[in-house]
Design an enzyme around this catalytic site. Structure first.
Site, short mmCIF file in Angstrom:
data_model
loop_
_atom_site.label_atom_id
_atom_site.label_comp_id
_atom_site.label_asym_id
_atom_site.label_seq_id
_atom_site.Cartn_x
_atom_site.Cartn_y
_atom_site.Cartn_z
N ASP A 158 3.48 -12.20 3.73
CA ASP A 158 2.25 -11.39 3.77
C ASP A 158 1.24 -11.95 2.76
O ASP A 158 1.58 -12.80 1.94
CB ASP A 158 2.57 -9.93 3.40
N ASP A 201 -0.14 -10.09 0.41
CA ASP A 201 -0.24 -9.03 -0.60
C ASP A 201 -1.45 -8.15 -0.25
O ASP A 201 -1.59 -7.80 0.93
CB ASP A 201 -0.29 -9.63 -2.02
N1 LIG Z 1 3.46 -8.75 -1.47
C1 LIG Z 1 4.65 -8.74 -2.06
N2 LIG Z 1 4.77 -8.32 -3.35
C2 LIG Z 1 6.00 -8.33 -3.94
N3 LIG Z 1 7.12 -8.69 -3.35
C3 LIG Z 1 7.04 -9.11 -2.08
N4 LIG Z 1 7.98 -9.55 -1.23
C4 LIG Z 1 7.39 -9.84 -0.06
N5 LIG Z 1 6.05 -9.60 -0.13
C5 LIG Z 1 5.81 -9.15 -1.39
#
Ligand SMILES: Nc1ncnc2[nH]cnc12
Ligand SMILES: CSC[C@H]1O[C@H](OP(=O)(O)O)[C@H](O)[C@@H]1O
Length: 288
Positions: free
Chosen positions: A208, A210
């Site tokens: 992703d 974030d």
């Molecule tokens: N955006 C994110 N922040 C922290 N841990 C994650 N693991 C997968 N995506 C994450």
């Protein structure tokens, strides 16, 4: 010396196929109970040990993963090289969901975890200026390229405490700090592997963007789980190529990971705590 590859599987990776003489074994550690049993066996003639970081069924949260017991248990099994495989968010447009990043730096923002095997009665200071092993990281990059994965060499991983994801302000801040990816588990794991004199490489699988990306909205667990499935298949392919690349016979680490404790212990022999020294039998037995 013989290579023994340890794989720590992160979210979505709870098992490993294709091992010869595969067996889940329980390993006792003076540092607590590891996340799960460890799957041992051989792959292409190289000894392997696989540990699901959160346990089968995803039992442990990032803050309660027994990091010290896990690293100690792998050391007790004779693991020389650890590949950490983890899900992560990305702060870079070009590190897209589905891509892999061979992490080489960390910013450790975790605060609720035991971070060292050492302490009162046996103080030691190892260097983590270069927290991952360049030789092992190079092999991971090569294995990833051979598997046809878009894999970025080098990146800074922000280790956050979690379990909640970051606020948008935090996400933007970490991006401004120059971080490339974010996750919740590679610290203190990498620091403990260095204390245990085990080479450590981190393969972070982007799930992703974030919460900073104007076109992608906030990080969402359902999106992560969907991306994790494809990432897991690619990760298995990458790992399957490592035994041949690393080989069964192991030369000393040219970067000194396997000698990290050589001058690190500060406590005078007559001031050392015998109870702590006995717990350090696997981690520091080579020099104690
Ligand atoms: N955006 C994110 N922040 C922290 N841990 C994650 N693991 C997968 N995506 C994450
Ligand atoms: C499933 S999203 C958050 C979760 O995923 C990552 O786990 P791991 O590093 O073990 O793959 C992240 O660190 C969080 O624990």
């Amino acid at each position: 010396m013989k290579t023994k590859i340890g794989v720590i599987g992160g979210s979505g990776i709870y098992d490993m196929d294709g091992l010869q003489d595969a067996a889940w074994v329980s390993v006792d550690s003076p540092w607590g109970t590891p996340s799960d049993q460890i799957l041992t066996g051989t792959l292409d003639g190289v000894a392997m040990a696989f540990l699901p970081r959160h346990g089968r069924g995803h039992v442990h949260s990032p803050s309660t993963v027994p990091y010290r017991a896990n690293i100690d248990a792998l050391k007790r099994l004779g693991v020389t090289d650890i590949i950490s495989v983890s899900a992560c968010g990305s702060f870079r447009e070009e590190m897209a969901p589905g891509d892999f990043v061979v992490v080489d730096q960390f910013i450790d923002r975790t605060f609720a975890r035991e971070k060292s095997f050492f302490g009162t009665g046996c103080v030691a200071h190892v260097s983590v200026a270069h927290p991952t092993c360049p030789r092992l990281s190079e092999a991971c990059g090569e294995a990833g390229r051979a598997a046809g994965i878009t894999i970025h060499r080098g990146g800074t991983y922000l280790a956050m405490e979690g379990p909640q994801f970051s606020s948008q302000a935090e996400s933007r801040l970490y991006r401004d700090w120059g971080c490339d990816v974010i996750g919740m588990t590679n610290m203190p794991e990498a620091k403990l592997a260095r204390e245990a004199e085990i080479c450590y490489a981190s393969v972070a699988m982007v799930t992703d963007y974030d919460s900073w990306h104007p076109d992608h909205g906030a990080v969402d667990i359902t999106e992560i789980i969907a991306t994790l499935q494809g990432n897991g298949t690619k990760a298995r392919d990458l790992i399957g190529r490592l035994p041949t690349l690393l080989g069964a016979a192991r030369a000393p680490c040219p970067h000194g990971c396997d000698r990290a404790l050589e001058y690190a212990i500060m406590t005078a022999p007559d001031k050392r705590d015998p109870v702590l020294i006995s717990k350090l039998d696997a981690v520091a037995g080579r020099i104690l």
